[in-house]
Design an enzyme around this catalytic site. Sequence first.
Site, PDB file in Angstrom:
ATOM      1  N   SER A  78       0.822  -1.217   0.000  1.00  0.00           N
ATOM      2  CA  SER A  78       0.000   0.000   0.000  1.00  0.00           C
ATOM      3  C   SER A  78       0.855   1.265   0.000  1.00  0.00           C
ATOM      4  O   SER A  78       0.411   2.300  -0.503  1.00  0.00           O
ATOM      5  CB  SER A  78      -0.918   0.020   1.220  1.00  0.00           C
ATOM      6  OG  SER A  78      -1.834  -1.034   1.125  1.00  0.00           O
ATOM      7  N   ASP A 291      -4.819   0.087  -4.878  1.00  0.00           N
ATOM      8  CA  ASP A 291      -3.355   0.133  -4.872  1.00  0.00           C
ATOM      9  C   ASP A 291      -2.753  -1.182  -5.380  1.00  0.00           C
ATOM     10  O   ASP A 291      -1.657  -1.222  -5.908  1.00  0.00           O
ATOM     11  CB  ASP A 291      -2.833   0.484  -3.469  1.00  0.00           C
ATOM     12  CG  ASP A 291      -3.534  -0.295  -2.369  1.00  0.00           C
ATOM     13  OD1 ASP A 291      -4.414  -1.135  -2.667  1.00  0.00           O
ATOM     14  OD2 ASP A 291      -3.210  -0.057  -1.188  1.00  0.00           O
TER      15      ASP A 291
HETATM   16 ZN    ZN Z   1      -2.268  -5.579   2.456  1.00  0.00          ZN
END
Ligand code: ZN
Length: 370
Positions: A78, A291
């Site tokens: 992330s 993401d």
């Molecule tokens: Zn994760």
Amino acid sequence: MRKNFGRSVLGISLVCASVMGFSQKKEPINVIMMIGDGMGVAQVSSAFYFGNSAPNFQQFSITGFSETSSTSHRITDSAAGATALSTGQKTYKRAIGVDKDSASIPTILEQLQEKNYKTGLISLTSVTHATPAAYYAHVKDRDLHEDIATQLVPSGVNFIAGGGIKYFTKRKDHVDLLKEFTKRNYQYHTSLDLLDPKKNQIYLLADEGLPSKDEGREDFLPEMTQIALDYFEQQKQPFFLMVEGSYIDWGGHAKNANRVVQEVLDFDKTIGVVIEFVKKNPNTLLIVTADHETGGVSLGKYSEKDPTTGKIVEVPRRVQIEFNTDQHTAALVPVFAMGKNQELFSGVYPNNEIYHKIVKAIAEAGVTIK
Ligand SMILES: [Zn+2]
């Protein structure tokens, strides 16, 4: 003759308009970025089979795919994922707002602040967690939560909502950062209570992350998003808002199908709130993406034991969520766009291109950033 006369009249009126300074004036475009952490195509698909109504994902006419790899690892996290989205540069895993050599790089939020934008960040997890942090902090490792919290104080972000109280009040340096916020004209909330639109806002509703849906979270995400949109509407300035559906990822890590579904449905409900705003405020650009994907999720056949024969048989009108891993994957993730200059987001491109597409979209209204 008549034709020529018409043209000259038009010519004069254009000159007059430009002399008076309102011929080319376009209102700056609001930008709303929604990030479903870990939300791949199968996770989005689950909203079509487990929800009670048609998903809001269905309202988008412009879609694309984003390739999510980091500079250090094919399979990203992330931190690198959000940094690519917030800065336009791919970087290494765990990096927050820094490039592959650990040098700070300006984020879209910071640059828009300089262009008179108001800014906001909403997350389900700590506001110091990788995804929101990548918009205001610059640290070499995502786990430096206290440093990230310190950087949030002077960041000037006008609307902050999520969890993470302990990184502001129970710190190794014993500094109470919440006091620093109140000195800077912030109104601090521990519940979804009324706000003073003349102040900046910080809502911290949990010591670390908020509960997941399957652990009892109610409508925090759609309600907080509505509160933020109402707040920005009262500011009479353009705004940038990032909203994160944080726990789709956690459902994947836990291989918890119910958690994935509940979090996707909650995110979809929040998308519905934002779409209503975009319809009423067409000078807004909404981008919904992820993401990375988490869990290698697929939707497969659902089977159960037939009570009369005792045989395992397929239930034709049901599907089930299956996991290939409890980790992130390298699968492309979907991009959905709606509103002003939405068509820029059609296609297949690397994740950092999303940033450059936003830069292009807002430049059309005269707002130029790098
Ligand atoms: Zn994760």
